[in-house]
Design a protein around this motif. Structure first.
Motif, PDB file in Angstrom:
ATOM      1  N   GLU A   1      27.494  44.464  40.011  1.00 19.96           N
ATOM      2  CA  GLU A   1      28.563  44.750  39.054  1.00 19.96           C
ATOM      3  C   GLU A   1      29.073  46.189  39.140  1.00 19.96           C
ATOM      4  O   GLU A   1      30.113  46.507  38.590  1.00 19.96           O
ATOM      5  CB  GLU A   1      28.078  44.474  37.618  1.00 19.96           C
ATOM      6  CG  GLU A   1      27.551  43.065  37.403  1.00 19.96           C
ATOM      7  CD  GLU A   1      28.579  41.986  37.717  1.00 19.96           C
ATOM      8  OE1 GLU A   1      29.768  42.164  37.392  1.00 19.96           O
ATOM      9  OE2 GLU A   1      28.193  40.965  38.306  1.00 19.96           O
TER      10      GLU A   1
ATOM     11  N   CYS B   1      30.131  47.688  41.773  1.00 28.28           N
ATOM     12  CA  CYS B   1      31.016  47.850  42.929  1.00 28.28           C
ATOM     13  C   CYS B   1      32.221  48.709  42.539  1.00 28.28           C
ATOM     14  O   CYS B   1      32.979  48.360  41.635  1.00 28.28           O
ATOM     15  CB  CYS B   1      31.490  46.498  43.440  1.00 28.28           C
ATOM     16  SG  CYS B   1      32.644  46.641  44.813  1.00 28.28           S
ATOM     17  N   PRO B   2      32.412  49.841  43.240  1.00 25.60           N
ATOM     18  CA  PRO B   2      33.483  50.765  42.868  1.00 25.60           C
ATOM     19  C   PRO B   2      34.858  50.403  43.430  1.00 25.60           C
ATOM     20  O   PRO B   2      35.840  51.046  43.093  1.00 25.60           O
ATOM     21  CB  PRO B   2      33.002  52.092  43.454  1.00 25.60           C
ATOM     22  CG  PRO B   2      32.228  51.683  44.659  1.00 25.60           C
ATOM     23  CD  PRO B   2      31.563  50.383  44.278  1.00 25.60           C
ATOM     24  N   TYR B   3      34.926  49.392  44.276  1.00 30.80           N
ATOM     25  CA  TYR B   3      36.176  49.064  44.952  1.00 30.80           C
ATOM     26  C   TYR B   3      36.997  48.040  44.181  1.00 30.80           C
ATOM     27  O   TYR B   3      36.446  47.088  43.636  1.00 30.80           O
ATOM     28  CB  TYR B   3      35.895  48.547  46.368  1.00 30.80           C
ATOM     29  CG  TYR B   3      35.264  49.599  47.242  1.00 30.80           C
ATOM     30  CD1 TYR B   3      36.046  50.541  47.888  1.00 30.80           C
ATOM     31  CD2 TYR B   3      33.886  49.665  47.401  1.00 30.80           C
ATOM     32  CE1 TYR B   3      35.475  51.523  48.683  1.00 30.80           C
ATOM     33  CE2 TYR B   3      33.305  50.640  48.189  1.00 30.80           C
ATOM     34  CZ  TYR B   3      34.110  51.565  48.831  1.00 30.80           C
ATOM     35  OH  TYR B   3      33.545  52.537  49.604  1.00 30.80           O
ATOM     36  N   GLN B   4      38.314  48.249  44.162  1.00 26.20           N
ATOM     37  CA  GLN B   4      39.228  47.334  43.485  1.00 26.20           C
ATOM     38  C   GLN B   4      39.941  46.412  44.462  1.00 26.20           C
ATOM     39  O   GLN B   4      40.229  45.277  44.133  1.00 26.20           O
ATOM     40  CB  GLN B   4      40.265  48.126  42.671  1.00 26.20           C
ATOM     41  CG  GLN B   4      39.658  49.025  41.614  1.00 26.20           C
ATOM     42  CD  GLN B   4      38.811  48.265  40.604  1.00 26.20           C
ATOM     43  OE1 GLN B   4      39.216  47.216  40.139  1.00 26.20           O
ATOM     44  NE2 GLN B   4      37.647  48.792  40.282  1.00 26.20           N
ATOM     45  N   SER B   5      40.239  46.925  45.671  1.00 23.86           N
ATOM     46  CA  SER B   5      40.970  46.098  46.634  1.00 23.86           C
ATOM     47  C   SER B   5      40.061  44.973  47.124  1.00 23.86           C
ATOM     48  O   SER B   5      38.849  45.144  47.289  1.00 23.86           O
ATOM     49  CB  SER B   5      41.464  46.934  47.810  1.00 23.86           C
ATOM     50  OG  SER B   5      40.411  47.244  48.690  1.00 23.86           O
TER      51      SER B   5
ATOM     52  N   ARG C   1      36.251  45.386  48.488  1.00 22.74           N
ATOM     53  CA  ARG C   1      35.270  44.795  47.573  1.00 22.74           C
ATOM     54  C   ARG C   1      34.426  43.733  48.275  1.00 22.74           C
ATOM     55  O   ARG C   1      33.210  43.680  48.118  1.00 22.74           O
ATOM     56  CB  ARG C   1      35.979  44.206  46.364  1.00 22.74           C
ATOM     57  CG  ARG C   1      35.030  43.710  45.288  1.00 22.74           C
ATOM     58  CD  ARG C   1      35.817  43.328  44.026  1.00 22.74           C
ATOM     59  NE  ARG C   1      34.916  42.974  42.966  1.00 22.74           N
ATOM     60  CZ  ARG C   1      34.316  43.840  42.158  1.00 22.74           C
ATOM     61  NH1 ARG C   1      34.559  45.125  42.283  1.00 22.74           N
ATOM     62  NH2 ARG C   1      33.495  43.437  41.210  1.00 22.74           N
TER      63      ARG C   1
END
Length: 55
Positions: free
Chosen positions: A27, A29-33, A37
């Motif tokens: 949870e 995970c710093p990535y949005q793309s 991700r």
């Protein structure tokens, strides 16, 4: 695929692996793309498998 993009995705997977090895939650995970991700989560899953085998 451009080298720069591949390097970014490889780095995302590596960071996901590192997070998984130390036992962090997926949870965080710093990535949005979606691409980055999914690579991060792939690295995280790989690390969790390694942890399960070594436990």
């Amino acid at each position: 695929m451009k080298r720069q993009k591949r390097d970014r995705l490889e780095r995302a997977q590596s960071r996901g692996y590192q997070a998984g090895i130390v036992g962090r939650s997926k949870e965080i995970c710093p990535y949005q793309s979606l691409d980055a991700r999914s690579h991060w989560l792939g690295g995280w899953r790989e690390a969790m498998e390694v942890r399960a085998v070594n436990a």
